[in-house]
Design a protein around this motif. Structure first.
Motif, PDB file in Angstrom:
ATOM      1  N   CYS A  78      38.054  47.707  46.617  1.00 36.14           N
ATOM      2  CA  CYS A  78      38.145  47.250  45.230  1.00 36.14           C
ATOM      3  C   CYS A  78      36.761  46.775  44.811  1.00 36.14           C
ATOM      4  O   CYS A  78      36.257  45.772  45.328  1.00 36.14           O
ATOM      5  CB  CYS A  78      39.163  46.118  45.117  1.00 36.14           C
ATOM      6  N   ASP A  90      35.959  42.054  34.960  1.00 33.99           N
ATOM      7  CA  ASP A  90      36.446  42.008  36.335  1.00 33.99           C
ATOM      8  C   ASP A  90      36.446  40.595  36.895  1.00 33.99           C
ATOM      9  O   ASP A  90      37.367  40.192  37.603  1.00 33.99           O
ATOM     10  CB  ASP A  90      35.610  42.923  37.232  1.00 33.99           C
ATOM     11  N   VAL A 101      45.548  42.429  41.101  1.00 31.05           N
ATOM     12  CA  VAL A 101      44.499  43.290  41.653  1.00 31.05           C
ATOM     13  C   VAL A 101      44.785  43.583  43.122  1.00 31.05           C
ATOM     14  O   VAL A 101      44.720  44.740  43.566  1.00 31.05           O
ATOM     15  CB  VAL A 101      43.113  42.620  41.499  1.00 31.05           C
ATOM     16  N   ALA A 105      45.702  47.168  44.978  1.00 31.60           N
ATOM     17  CA  ALA A 105      44.964  47.698  46.132  1.00 31.60           C
ATOM     18  C   ALA A 105      45.909  47.995  47.296  1.00 31.60           C
ATOM     19  O   ALA A 105      45.735  48.982  48.018  1.00 31.60           O
ATOM     20  CB  ALA A 105      43.888  46.704  46.554  1.00 31.60           C
ATOM     21  N   LEU A 119      38.235  43.732  49.262  1.00 30.68           N
ATOM     22  CA  LEU A 119      37.837  43.393  47.902  1.00 30.68           C
ATOM     23  C   LEU A 119      36.371  42.996  47.932  1.00 30.68           C
ATOM     24  O   LEU A 119      35.982  42.027  48.601  1.00 30.68           O
ATOM     25  CB  LEU A 119      38.708  42.266  47.338  1.00 30.68           C
ATOM     26  N   ASN A 206      37.903  51.955  43.903  1.00 30.07           N
ATOM     27  CA  ASN A 206      38.339  51.788  42.523  1.00 30.07           C
ATOM     28  C   ASN A 206      37.857  50.469  41.964  1.00 30.07           C
ATOM     29  O   ASN A 206      37.688  49.488  42.696  1.00 30.07           O
ATOM     30  CB  ASN A 206      39.860  51.836  42.404  1.00 30.07           C
ATOM     31  N   ASN A 207      37.678  50.439  40.665  1.00 29.95           N
ATOM     32  CA  ASN A 207      37.293  49.230  39.956  1.00 29.95           C
ATOM     33  C   ASN A 207      38.446  48.230  39.901  1.00 29.95           C
ATOM     34  O   ASN A 207      39.613  48.604  39.993  1.00 29.95           O
ATOM     35  CB  ASN A 207      36.848  49.624  38.545  1.00 29.95           C
ATOM     36  N   VAL A 208      38.116  46.966  39.734  1.00 33.34           N
ATOM     37  CA  VAL A 208      39.102  45.889  39.650  1.00 33.34           C
ATOM     38  C   VAL A 208      40.149  46.171  38.570  1.00 33.34           C
ATOM     39  O   VAL A 208      41.363  46.070  38.821  1.00 33.34           O
ATOM     40  CB  VAL A 208      38.390  44.546  39.358  1.00 33.34           C
ATOM     41  N   LEU A 211      42.738  48.958  39.415  1.00 36.18           N
ATOM     42  CA  LEU A 211      43.785  48.548  40.358  1.00 36.18           C
ATOM     43  C   LEU A 211      44.748  47.555  39.739  1.00 36.18           C
ATOM     44  O   LEU A 211      45.929  47.526  40.092  1.00 36.18           O
ATOM     45  CB  LEU A 211      43.143  47.968  41.624  1.00 36.18           C
TER      46      LEU A 211
END
Length: 413
Positions: A78, A90, A101, A105, A119, A206-208, A211
């Motif tokens: 993440c 984010d 989040v 994930a 993360l 993946n971006n925060v 997710l």
């Protein structure tokens, strides 16, 4: 700070409290995922979820690539590095609502059979880092990881890794280098992380915000998520609004909300009596939009049709009283300072762009400096291992195209 909460805004009194998250429907998306893992990726495809970190790549395609790799160690990362000017979504999610989040994930881990969930958080975002660590400890103690481990047949590693805190550290191959214990040098692709990521194993990054959407899609359904957007756009988007507006802040709105509505309705309009002049979209590494673009829908495809990118959803608004040359110089300074130095064209090219812009901004620039800027903008794109130098060139070239007269006025010959 979030206006008109639709999806991602934390429920009151939930925050980093796992019990409160569970009482408000948390873990329901994860239960759906565990009950039918084969339906996760198709659900994301039907929902139209795209990457919210900048590129807008279809999420299901990235997940499918990792899921299709051979069994063994796999990683879900993440990416919460978030260090670009004007972007602050984010850190808000990780600070105020980390559980959605983390759950997203974990659903990703179920979908692609990953036994490592990390993360990756910018250490300069102290509240985000603190909240994420506390939330992960609660998940570890909750017993909610056991069903995932039974499905995997492996122990699940769930942890926080501090990023380098550098802008370049958010590039996906630089994320991998940092997690492996090295300096965040971007790497050439291919191979792509889905094939060879952390320690050579398949890796999903993946971006925060991406997710954070996943658990809601699994819980409420793909059709529900699609219907939240406007027109052909899907879901909601966090727009980071800053600059010369009366009410800057973070606004969660339907994907496809117009730039005019964001600035003049939710942002309260322009600061002072001066008119809207331009906006840096998706942070300062994209093509500028002007007053002629105020009615553009803020979704990936509509913004791309105007020759720009939605990016992270950051919107830095500039009024008629603000010098475009100075703002561009400030942002190119940022890129020059953020270059990792690995690629000579990037290291020297961003420095030269910065130097030339400062000459023009301070009133000592000449026509030769403007021609040199144009030459660099033609030579530099594609010369680095990542997109940093391309982003710097994009904003310089766009500003010269849209506001050429401002550059000309500041020359001394």
């Amino acid at each position: 700070m979030t206006h008109r909460p639709v999806l991602l805004a934390p429920t009151a009194a939930v925050g980093a409290d796992l019990d409160a998250w569970l009482q408000n429907g948390g873990a329901e998306g994860l239960r759906h995922a565990l009950a039918a893992p084969e339906r996760i990726i198709p659900a994301l495809a039907r929902a139209g979820l795209r990457g919210m970190g900048g590129a807008g790549f279809p999420t299901h395609r990235k997940w499918s690539s990792v899921a299709g790799q051979s069994a063994g160690d796999k990683y879900v990362l993440c990416n919460g590095n978030e260090d670009e000017p004007g972007t602050f979504k984010d850190r808000h999610l990780l600070s105020a609502s980390p559980h959605q989040v983390i759950e997203g994930a974990l659903i990703a881990a179920v979908a692609v059979d990953a036994n490592h969930v990390l993360l990756y958080v910018n250490p300069h975002q102290h509240e985000a880092l603190k909240s994420t660590r506390a939330a992960i400890e609660q998940w570890r103690a909750s017993g909610l990881l056991a069903p995932i481990e039974r499905r995997l047949g492996l122990r699940l590693a769930l942890d926080v890794v501090e990023s380098s805190g550098r802008y370049i550290g958010g590039e996906e191959t630089a994320v991998i280098a940092t997690i492996e214990g090295g300096f965040p040098f971007p790497r050439r692709k291919p191979p792509y992380p889905a094939e060879s990521g952390v320690h050579g194993r398949p890796t999903l990054i993946n971006n925060v915000e991406t997710l954070a959407n996943v658990t809601h899609i699994l819980r409420h359904g793909a059709d529900w998520y699609r219907a939240l957007g406007i027109g052909e756009a899907c879901g909601t988007k966090l727009y980071s609004l800053s600059g010369d507006v009366l009410e800057p802040g973070l606004f969660e709105l339907p994907m496809g909300t117009s730039l005019r509505e964001l600035v003049f309705t939710h942002g309260g309009g322009m600061l002072g009596p001066l008119a809207f002049k331009a906006v840096f979209t998706g942070g300062p590494s994209n093509t500028l939009l002007t007053a002629d673009d105020l009615d553009v829908a803020l979704d990936f495809d509509s913004v791309a049709q105007r020759g720009s990118r939605l990016g992270t959803g950051a919107m830095i608004v500039i009024s008629a009283g603000t010098s475009i040359v100075r703002k561009v110089a400030e942002y190119v300074d940022f890129f020059a300072a953020g270059s990792c130095g690995q690629c000579t064209p990037c290291k020297t090219g961003t420095y030269q762009l910065s130097r030339l812009l400062r000459r023009i901004d301070t009133g000592v620039g000449v026509q030769a400096d403007l021609r040199a800027l144009e030459s660099l903008c033609a030579l530099l794109p594609g010369s680095g291992r990542c997109g940093l130098v391309d982003g710097a060139v994009t904003v310089v070239r766009s500003s010269m195209q849209q506001f050429r007269e401002e550059y000309e006025r500041q020359l001394i010959d």
